[in-house]
Design a protein around this motif. Structure first.
Motif: not given
Length: 347
Positions: A230-231, A302-303, A305
């Protein structure tokens, strides 16, 4: 009563005994021929190909030592009219089966489906080879279908992204199923997989399901650990939104068609290929490998950031160092390059 028994000739008694014995012998022989065990344990399955004649079936059963007594099998088969009812398929064999059991399955077409499972497939050629190994049609037939533009279009894909239609899972398909129908079976699973929830998430990303799968293939190529997917997906989505080149090493390796590359060098980055995301902006035209369900869902979930850079950690754990600025990234990259040099990994 005693007098009547005495009046029965001895020869008649002997004859009656012989007849009774013959009946027992014939009955036992018939039982053994029809219902007695005749199947060996040498093979797990017998494969009857499309177009096989009864004579070919007999030769196969004898040549592969599937039956102990081919003559008794032939006798029962003809009694059950099997020679005119040969059906192709993959039929399970059990040691000790009788002729009648096996012939009943063969003439009725009661075959066992193939439990076909696939994952970690890199190229279409690899997938075609696996299909050819598990089903009656050969790999050449399947690769032709996988590269067929007209067939891909009929399902709403292009020749390049057609590979994203095949969702890794376990499928039960009969061995002699026509190749086109096998492809159709995969499309059914694709439609089930891309339910309303997944489609809604793809739309929120401003991506089609095919584009999600292409990105997922890159994520899968980058990630050695599922929990980091995900990151990584979030990083590439940040780059797409900002219009930054993805610069994904797995796409370069794919573009160079050299999967032995362990260290991407400048010479690899110069290749003029639409899959080289160091030169071509946006997603490549198709997947660089068959994406997994995990990688697809990692893109959809997804993550969030701010990272737009990443580099493998110098401890070779398979995880990455993420960075927001290029300066941070260059520090991480230098550490990894030094670790590669220390291990004498030059290419």
């Amino acid at each position: 009563m005693v007098d009547q028994q005495k009046r029965i000739p001895k020869w008649l008694k002997i004859g009656a005994a012989i007849v009774a014995l013959l009946i027992v012998v014939i009955g036992w022989k018939a039982y053994q021929t029809f219902l007695g065990p005749n199947i060996t344990g040498d093979q797990k399955y017998v494969f009857i190909h499309t177009g096989d004649t009864y004579d070919k079936v007999l030769k196969k059963l004898e040549g592969q030592h599937i039956v102990k007594d081919i003559k008794s099998f032939d006798l029962v088969a003809k009694a059950m009219k099997y020679p005119t009812l040969v059906k192709p398929g993959r039929y399970k064999l059990t040691e000790g089966m009788s002729n009648r059991q096996l012939i009943g399955n063969l003439r009725g077409g009661y075959q066992e489906a193939v439990k076909f499972r696939f994952e970690n497939i890199r190229l279409k050629e690899n997938f075609a080879a696996l299909l050819g190994k598990n089903f009656e049609s050969d790999s050449t037939t399947f690769i032709h279908l996988l590269n067929n533009e007209k067939l891909a279009n009929s399902y709403g894909f292009t020749k390049d992204n057609f590979f994203t239609m095949f969702i890794p899972n376990t499928y039960e398909i009969y061995w002699n199923t026509e190749p086109e129908k096998i492809i159709a079976r995969f499309h059914e699973e694709y439609q089930r997989f891309w339910n309303a929830d997944r489609k809604q998430k793809a739309t929120a990303l401003n991506l089609t399901p095919q584009e999600v799968s292409v990105l997922a293939s890159i994520v899968k190529g980058e990630a050695l650990h599922r929990d980091e997917m995900p990151a990584i997906a979030g990083l590439y989505l940040n780059r797409l939104r900002k219009g930054i080149l993805l610069q994904a090493d797995p796409t370069v390796i794919f573009a160079n068609n050299d999967f032995t590359i362990r260290r991407v060098l400048n010479k690899h980055l110069t290749i003029d290929n639409p899959y080289n995301t160091y030169r071509f902006k946006g997603l490549p035209p198709g997947p660089i490998m068959l994406p997994s369900i995990t990688s697809i869902d990692a893109v959809l979930n997804y993550k969030k950031h701010e990272y737009i850079y990443m580099c493998a950690k110098d401890d070779f754990s398979g995880y990455h160092n993420f960075a927001v600025t290029q300066a941070e990234h260059l520090v991480n990259a230098r550490k990894f390059q030094q670790a590669l040099d220390a291990r004498n990994i030059k290419k």
